[in-house]
Design a protein around this motif. Sequence first.
Motif, mmCIF file in Angstrom:
data_model
loop_
_atom_site.group_PDB
_atom_site.id
_atom_site.type_symbol
_atom_site.label_atom_id
_atom_site.label_comp_id
_atom_site.label_asym_id
_atom_site.label_seq_id
_atom_site.Cartn_x
_atom_site.Cartn_y
_atom_site.Cartn_z
ATOM 1 N N ASN A 171 0.903 12.281 -0.573
ATOM 2 C CA ASN A 171 0.150 11.157 -1.134
ATOM 3 C C ASN A 171 0.700 9.906 -0.167
ATOM 4 O OD1 ASN A 171 -0.653 8.881 -2.608
ATOM 5 N ND2 ASN A 171 0.048 9.499 -4.356
ATOM 6 N N LEU A 172 -0.100 9.705 0.979
ATOM 7 C CA LEU A 172 0.637 8.877 1.706
ATOM 8 C C LEU A 172 0.794 7.419 1.497
ATOM 9 C CD1 LEU A 172 -1.454 9.735 5.125
ATOM 10 C CD2 LEU A 172 0.637 10.279 4.591
ATOM 11 N N GLY A 173 -0.375 7.005 0.407
ATOM 12 C CA GLY A 173 -0.230 5.540 0.169
ATOM 13 C C GLY A 173 1.145 5.172 -0.984
ATOM 14 N N ALA A 174 1.621 6.288 -1.321
ATOM 15 C CA ALA A 174 3.064 6.280 -2.159
ATOM 16 C C ALA A 174 4.196 6.022 -1.060
ATOM 17 C CB ALA A 174 2.756 7.601 -3.169
ATOM 18 N N TYR A 175 3.971 6.189 0.066
ATOM 19 C CA TYR A 175 5.130 6.077 1.044
ATOM 20 C C TYR A 175 5.969 4.782 0.555
ATOM 21 C CZ TYR A 175 7.993 5.474 5.021
ATOM 22 O OH TYR A 175 9.368 5.348 5.901
ATOM 23 N N GLY A 176 7.266 5.147 0.607
ATOM 24 C CA GLY A 176 8.350 3.948 0.400
ATOM 25 C C GLY A 176 8.516 3.794 -1.258
#
Length: 438
Positions: free
Chosen positions: A202-207
């Motif tokens: 889930n790339l958009g959840a990075y960080g």
Amino acid sequence: MSFNKKVAFYTLGCKVNQYETESLKNKLIKLGYEEVPFENSADFYVVNSCTVTSIADRKTRNILRRAKKANDKSKVIVTGCYAQTNGKELLEIDEVDYVVGNSNKTEVIDLIENIEGKSNSSHVVLNDIFKEDEYKELEFSTFREMSRAYIKIQDGCNNFCSYCKIPFGRGKSRSRKLENIIEEAKKLAQEGFKEIILIGINLGAYGEDFKEKITFEDLLEEIVKVEGITRIRIGSMYPDKINSRFVEIMKNNKKIMPHLHISLQSCNDEVLKGMRRKYGTDLIKDRLYTLRENIENIEYTADVIVGFPGETEAMYESSKELIKEIGFSTLHVFPYSERENTLAATFDNKVSPAEKKRRAADLETSEKESARKVREKYIGKTLRVLVEEKKENGYYGYSENYLRVKIIDKENLVLNVNDEVDVKITGCEKELLTGESR
């Protein structure tokens, strides 16, 4: 070091799995192992499994049963998401010697190195994936396809969509340290790669799991600074993760390619609600149309599920119509697959297998027409293409907006893999654009 030992790999599922296999492979090769094709005789067979659908489960089981055909004295190790969620079930397969979950995937190396000293009984190496709180670093894998290289930036997912088993196989969302991502990007640039693809569950959840404030957009702003990398692709995005800052970054940084793969699943509000997605059709239209208004020639690909429990014919048709309205260059269409321990598995109003199959075929037919229209609008225009391979009838590569292009092999035309060239598009052959270099 273990010389003269042979190891074979088979990977099912997503790019993250493929990236992780490459890391294991590179480490074993450095230790002196020889990689051989999966059909050949090997001392060890490593199968990296997928469990996103029941079909993926079945493929994994079939591959495992094939593993010892070339050498019945070999050791077979299964890892990956199916191993994490159904380890005991996999041990019932006679050919399986060891099950190593995603929570212990890095231990595959030590297991192989020390396997001679272990008992002959099959066993499981498996920890609770939800106790994993930090991203586990892997040896740089340089997982490549043609002239592209992949960088894993994140693992796991906190969403628990009602149909999805993946959080049980991957655990909570865990982000890779920014400095390690940048270091890998620089290493790939030094090796001559121009294009990198950022991948994760889930790339958009990075960080979001970091104590310090850092976002996926912060990562993008740093990675565009890496010299030598001229193309940055984003593996997959949820529509609700496309915010105004993300749009501005894509608009203002030409290194970020004008293409997004959208984790869409449906374009009907009732179905999306049943799926427990965090967005509806108004958000989908707002975000994707905003990107189109701001980024020249941006194109979309997407994943879509048909036949979700309770999806009526009217719901399906409304989803199909909005998908057609938005226009995708490629759709990956999946009939709904019931997964154990998911909320959707308890839902009533199941759609029959025959109807799911019909809807999938119908949507794929509709998609082909939409995809043709997407491609035909580029006839007469010039697209910049990264050359990936040469065949007898021309050169092939992908445009910045991820359309496959055949560069007609004119007399005296000499191109090299990894060259970037401007191509005047002259025609369209099914899913392939054709043109001449300028």
